[in-house]
Design a protein around this motif. Structure first.
Motif, PDB file in Angstrom:
ATOM      1  N   ALA A  18       7.708 -60.872  15.614  1.00 15.20           N
ATOM      2  CA  ALA A  18       8.222 -61.756  14.782  1.00 15.20           C
ATOM      3  C   ALA A  18       6.622 -62.059  13.898  1.00 15.20           C
ATOM      4  O   ALA A  18       7.416 -62.552  13.146  1.00 15.20           O
ATOM      5  CB  ALA A  18       8.668 -62.466  15.230  1.00 15.20           C
ATOM      6  N   GLY A  19       6.045 -61.220  14.405  1.00 12.71           N
ATOM      7  CA  GLY A  19       5.079 -61.593  13.258  1.00 12.71           C
ATOM      8  C   GLY A  19       3.880 -62.320  13.478  1.00 12.71           C
ATOM      9  O   GLY A  19       2.484 -61.957  13.252  1.00 12.71           O
ATOM     10  N   THR A  20       4.016 -62.914  15.086  1.00 11.42           N
ATOM     11  CA  THR A  20       2.533 -63.848  15.393  1.00 11.42           C
ATOM     12  C   THR A  20       1.977 -62.974  16.741  1.00 11.42           C
ATOM     13  O   THR A  20       2.156 -61.897  16.264  1.00 11.42           O
ATOM     14  CB  THR A  20       3.501 -65.115  15.988  1.00 11.42           C
ATOM     15  N   ALA A  21       0.233 -63.351  16.584  1.00  8.57           N
ATOM     16  CA  ALA A  21      -0.723 -62.922  17.169  1.00  8.57           C
ATOM     17  C   ALA A  21      -0.405 -62.985  18.818  1.00  8.57           C
ATOM     18  O   ALA A  21      -0.112 -63.118  18.721  1.00  8.57           O
ATOM     19  CB  ALA A  21      -1.962 -63.407  17.336  1.00  8.57           C
ATOM     20  N   PRO A  22      -0.574 -61.335  19.161  1.00 12.95           N
ATOM     21  CA  PRO A  22       0.260 -61.136  20.134  1.00 12.95           C
ATOM     22  C   PRO A  22      -1.003 -61.619  21.075  1.00 12.95           C
ATOM     23  O   PRO A  22      -2.097 -62.063  21.017  1.00 12.95           O
ATOM     24  CB  PRO A  22      -0.076 -59.783  20.251  1.00 12.95           C
ATOM     25  N   PRO A  23      -0.959 -62.708  22.398  1.00 14.14           N
ATOM     26  CA  PRO A  23      -1.312 -62.894  23.564  1.00 14.14           C
ATOM     27  C   PRO A  23      -2.619 -62.163  23.923  1.00 14.14           C
ATOM     28  O   PRO A  23      -2.561 -60.828  24.225  1.00 14.14           O
ATOM     29  CB  PRO A  23      -0.382 -63.017  24.573  1.00 14.14           C
ATOM     30  N   PRO A 347     -10.056 -56.795   5.743  1.00 16.20           N
ATOM     31  CA  PRO A 347      -9.658 -56.619   7.381  1.00 16.20           C
ATOM     32  C   PRO A 347     -10.388 -55.269   8.355  1.00 16.20           C
ATOM     33  O   PRO A 347     -10.402 -55.436   9.111  1.00 16.20           O
ATOM     34  CB  PRO A 347      -8.230 -56.635   6.507  1.00 16.20           C
ATOM     35  N   LEU A 348     -10.100 -54.706   7.596  1.00 18.44           N
ATOM     36  CA  LEU A 348     -10.512 -53.054   8.212  1.00 18.44           C
ATOM     37  C   LEU A 348     -11.884 -52.850   8.467  1.00 18.44           C
ATOM     38  O   LEU A 348     -12.228 -52.280   9.793  1.00 18.44           O
ATOM     39  CB  LEU A 348     -10.816 -51.817   7.202  1.00 18.44           C
ATOM     40  N   VAL A 349     -13.397 -53.673   7.670  1.00 18.97           N
ATOM     41  CA  VAL A 349     -14.307 -53.789   8.100  1.00 18.97           C
ATOM     42  C   VAL A 349     -14.200 -54.747   9.384  1.00 18.97           C
ATOM     43  O   VAL A 349     -15.451 -54.568  10.116  1.00 18.97           O
ATOM     44  CB  VAL A 349     -15.381 -54.637   6.752  1.00 18.97           C
ATOM     45  N   ARG A 350     -13.008 -56.115   9.346  1.00 23.29           N
ATOM     46  CA  ARG A 350     -13.693 -57.170  10.762  1.00 23.29           C
ATOM     47  C   ARG A 350     -13.174 -55.882  11.686  1.00 23.29           C
ATOM     48  O   ARG A 350     -13.402 -56.011  12.276  1.00 23.29           O
ATOM     49  CB  ARG A 350     -11.961 -57.822  10.099  1.00 23.29           C
ATOM     50  N   ALA A 371      -3.490 -62.327   8.365  1.00 26.10           N
ATOM     51  CA  ALA A 371      -2.759 -61.624   6.831  1.00 26.10           C
ATOM     52  C   ALA A 371      -0.936 -61.627   7.110  1.00 26.10           C
ATOM     53  O   ALA A 371      -0.754 -61.080   8.336  1.00 26.10           O
ATOM     54  CB  ALA A 371      -3.125 -60.528   6.263  1.00 26.10           C
ATOM     55  N   ARG A 372      -0.281 -61.502   6.417  1.00 21.96           N
ATOM     56  CA  ARG A 372       1.229 -61.390   6.723  1.00 21.96           C
ATOM     57  C   ARG A 372       2.127 -59.925   6.013  1.00 21.96           C
ATOM     58  O   ARG A 372       3.011 -59.789   5.991  1.00 21.96           O
ATOM     59  CB  ARG A 372       2.111 -62.288   6.511  1.00 21.96           C
ATOM     60  N   ASP A 373       1.247 -58.846   6.285  1.00 22.22           N
ATOM     61  CA  ASP A 373       1.369 -57.451   5.563  1.00 22.22           C
ATOM     62  C   ASP A 373       1.185 -56.584   6.227  1.00 22.22           C
ATOM     63  O   ASP A 373       0.738 -57.191   8.054  1.00 22.22           O
ATOM     64  CB  ASP A 373       0.350 -57.890   4.136  1.00 22.22           C
ATOM     65  N   GLU A 374       1.155 -54.826   6.274  1.00 21.83           N
ATOM     66  CA  GLU A 374       0.857 -54.076   6.888  1.00 21.83           C
ATOM     67  C   GLU A 374      -0.539 -54.757   7.836  1.00 21.83           C
ATOM     68  O   GLU A 374      -0.622 -54.279   9.285  1.00 21.83           O
ATOM     69  CB  GLU A 374       0.969 -52.658   6.816  1.00 21.83           C
ATOM     70  N   VAL A 375      -1.265 -54.876   6.605  1.00 16.05           N
ATOM     71  CA  VAL A 375      -3.136 -55.026   7.973  1.00 16.05           C
ATOM     72  C   VAL A 375      -3.044 -56.014   8.858  1.00 16.05           C
ATOM     73  O   VAL A 375      -3.421 -55.694  10.164  1.00 16.05           O
ATOM     74  CB  VAL A 375      -3.749 -54.745   6.192  1.00 16.05           C
ATOM     75  N   GLY A 376      -2.228 -57.280   8.075  1.00 21.13           N
ATOM     76  CA  GLY A 376      -2.403 -58.109   8.715  1.00 21.13           C
ATOM     77  C   GLY A 376      -1.352 -57.529  10.608  1.00 21.13           C
ATOM     78  O   GLY A 376      -1.793 -58.279  12.060  1.00 21.13           O
ATOM     79  N   ASP A 377      -0.461 -56.681  10.490  1.00 23.58           N
ATOM     80  CA  ASP A 377       0.376 -55.821  11.563  1.00 23.58           C
ATOM     81  C   ASP A 377      -0.662 -55.192  11.917  1.00 23.58           C
ATOM     82  O   ASP A 377      -0.659 -55.154  13.562  1.00 23.58           O
ATOM     83  CB  ASP A 377       1.584 -54.975  11.189  1.00 23.58           C
TER      84      ASP A 377
END
Length: 623
Positions: A18-23, A347-350, A371-377
């Motif tokens: 659903a887009g939330t961070a996994p445990p 985000p990639l450097v992170r 982020a709520r995009d592909e990079v965030g995924d």
């Protein structure tokens, strides 16, 4: 802790989908590593953006400019051809008017009667009046049949009494008794460039009594033609196409009555009497847009030329504006590309920095990309993966500890009973042999042999298991020296045998000397073992070049093996020969493979039954 099986997987929870961070499995996110400016991706993305914009705008601009240039070129040529047609029509009408006027003079009753009365001087005042009213004519006179100028329309003409018998127009008028337009010449009467036109005057019997000569002015015609050029840079000219081309009208008065000097395609086609347009070159190397047309009813042609550089000046100005626009668009695109690249790469450097921390042993750190995009995924998937890896790492550490405990048990707890079995068997054989039957003694020797074989097997297993944990100490080594050391340790295997050994000039490499010596020791031990049936054992250690890489090999002429079973060679406890024929635990080649793999290389074998075998291996970082 229960170890996970090879087929067991961990499914991502619905919250992650659903887009939330996994445990995460355990631990809290650690300190966020420093997010640096990407060293390679941003410049590449910006360069790619600039390249795409430049190529796209360049192609579009090139197409538009080419179309504009082609359209403008055609418009100019079409317009010039229309002007050339107009100039040709004007020249025809100009000459026609002069001819009509000359015919009118030749038909005037007073002039005809004066000629028939052989008193042409009476027509002098009439000719002068007629000439004054027609600027197209430079001169007007009466020529007798001998070619002598008897009277002219110019007062006090110096040419009165001179002969024109050599002029083509006079000769043709006398011979054909028809009007004739002569070649352009310098008038003997006025000294100016003219085109003579002769009209014969006939008596009632059809005999030529005189020729009315009219000199059509080229100066007035040239002024009229050149004024139709259409601008300061355009040049209009009129050419008599006879005799290779004689200029009749030109912006430069000095060129009138001169032969055509520039024999380019345009002038050649004018002389050929053609009509059309083209882009042609000049002697200076410049290009002209040219249009040409023949003069109706006359052996003349009109040529209009305009420099291409001047004609295409509007296009060049448009090109400069287009280049400025392309530059501005490229700068905007590069700036936008840089911003987008930074949004993507931060985000990639992170992720990279977090991966480095995890690789250094800190499995508690997480990327935490919101982020709520592909990079965030990708970031959330990465964090989920780290959690899974943390769980599996914990399970693996537990399994390793259990294996280490098992190895300790094998190393210590099993050795004591084996030593007892071997020791008591030896005591029975040595001290109680007289009381034992030969069969009992044989059984005791078998017990000892199997106990010793079990001990060697335990040693090999422990050595094999320790290879993965033993750190590599890579140095520059000379493989030939390692092979010689291994042979020295195997000297007992060569005693009492005829063995031909050769060690080639092996190229140096990077590796752990102790482990690589073990590789050569195991391979050479196998070669010595499996060449025992040979009368002369031939063993070669060498190397070859293959796909830019050094390949080392150990070759023998022993019993070999069937290549159908080659896949079993490097497995633990895998043997292709019976144990009673050739001793061993079946772990030696597995150790060779493990060492070579740890050095980033590969190992393989080629053989034929009773034709020997060759074992090859490569090493990463060969020098």
């Amino acid at each position: 802790m229960r170890a996970m099986s090879g087929t067991e997987t961990m499914e991502a929870p619905a919250e992650w989908a659903a887009g939330t961070a996994p445990p995460v499995a355990s631990g809290q996110p650690g300190g966020r590593p420093r997010v640096g400016v990407p060293r390679g991706l941003v410049p590449r993305l910006v360069s790619l953006t600039a390249l795409v914009v430049l190529v796209a705008t360049g192609l579009i601009g090139a197409v538009l400019i080419d179309n504009s240039r082609s359209t403008l070129r055609q418009e100019i040529l079409d317009r010039q051809l229309q002007v050339a047609d107009l100039a040709a029509e004007f020249a025809a009408r100009y000459v026609e008017a002069a001819q009509v006027y000359t015919h009118a003079v030749a038909a005037d009753n007073n002039i005809v009667q004066a000629i028939l009365d052989d008193a042409p001087e009476r027509a002098g005042p009439v000719l002068a009046a007629l000439l004054a009213n027609n600027p197209r004519l430079d001169g007007l006179g009466i020529i007798d049949v001998a070619g002598t100028s008897r009277v002219g329309g110019l007062v006090g003409m110096a040419a009165i009494g001179s002969s024109v018998a050599d002029r083509d127009w006079f000769q043709q008028a006398m011979a054909t008794r028809q009007p004739y337009l002569g070649a352009p010449v310098i008038s003997r009467a006025s000294g100016r460039a003219v085109v003579p036109y002769g009209v014969p005057v006939l008596d009632s019997q059809g005999r030529v009594r005189a020729v009315i000569g009219g000199s059509i002015s080229l100066a007035a015609l040239s002024d009229a033609i050149t004024s139709l050029g259409g601008g300061a840079t355009a040049r209009a000219s009129l050419t008599d196409t006879r005799q290779g081309g004689i200029i009749l009208a030109h912006p430069d008065p000095e060129r009138i009555l001169q032969p055509i000097s520039e024999q380019n395609e345009a002038t050649l086609r004018v002389v050929a009497g053609e009509r059309g347009t083209l882009e042609t070159g000049r002697g200076s190397g410049e290009l002209d847009l040219a249009a040409f047309a023949p003069v109706p009813g006359l052996p003349w042609g009109v040529l209009l030329q305009q420099p291409s550089a001047v004609a295409f000046a509007p296009v060049e100005a448009m090109i400069r504006r287009a280049l400025l626009l392309i530059g501005a668009v490229t700068l905007v695109a590069v700036a936008g590309g840089a911003l987008v690249a930074l949004q993507i790469t931060r985000p990639l450097v992170r992720l990279r920095d977090v991966a480095h921390q995890i690789a250094s042993g800190d499995s508690s750190v997480r990327a935490d990309i919101a982020a709520r995009d592909e990079v965030g995924d990708v970031g959330r998937a990465f964090d989920y993966m780290v959690g899974v890896l943390a769980n599996r790492t914990a399970q693996l550490e537990s399994a390793i500890k259990e294996l280490e405990a098992f190895s300790y048990t094998v190393s210590h707890d099993l050795r004591a009973p084996l030593r007892a079995m071997d020791g008591f068997s030896r005591i029975l054989v040595e001290e109680h042999a007289p009381q034992l039957t030969p069969e009992a003694q044989r059984y005791l020797r078998l017990v000892r042999d199997n106990a010793q074989q079990m001990g060697r097997l335990i040693d090999d297993l422990l050595a094999f298991s320790c290879l993965s944990r033993q750190p590599l100490a890579k140095h520059r080594v000379q493989p030939a020296n390692l092979a010689r050391q291994a042979l020295a340790e195997l000297r007992s295997e060569q005693e009492g045998r005829q063995v031909e050994l050769s060690i080639g000039d092996l190229p140096p490499c990077l590796g752990d000397p102790a482990l690589l010596r073990q590789v050569f020791a195991n391979l050479l031990a196998n070669a010595l073992k499996f060449t025992r049936p040979c009368e002369v054992a031939v063993i070669e250690v060498g190397s070859r070049e293959e796909d830019g890489q050094h390949v080392y090999f150990v070759k023998d002429n022993g019993v070999g093996f069937d290549m159908r079973y080659a896949d079993k060679l490097f497995g633990v406890f895998q043997r292709l020969h019976r144990a009673r024929d050739y001793e061993g635990t079946g772990v030696g080649l597995a150790i060779v493979q493990r060492i070579v793999h740890r050095h980033g290389g590969r190992v393989w074998a080629e053989a034929e039954v009773n034709q020997g075998a060759t074992f090859y291996f490569t090493l990463e970082g060969g020098l």
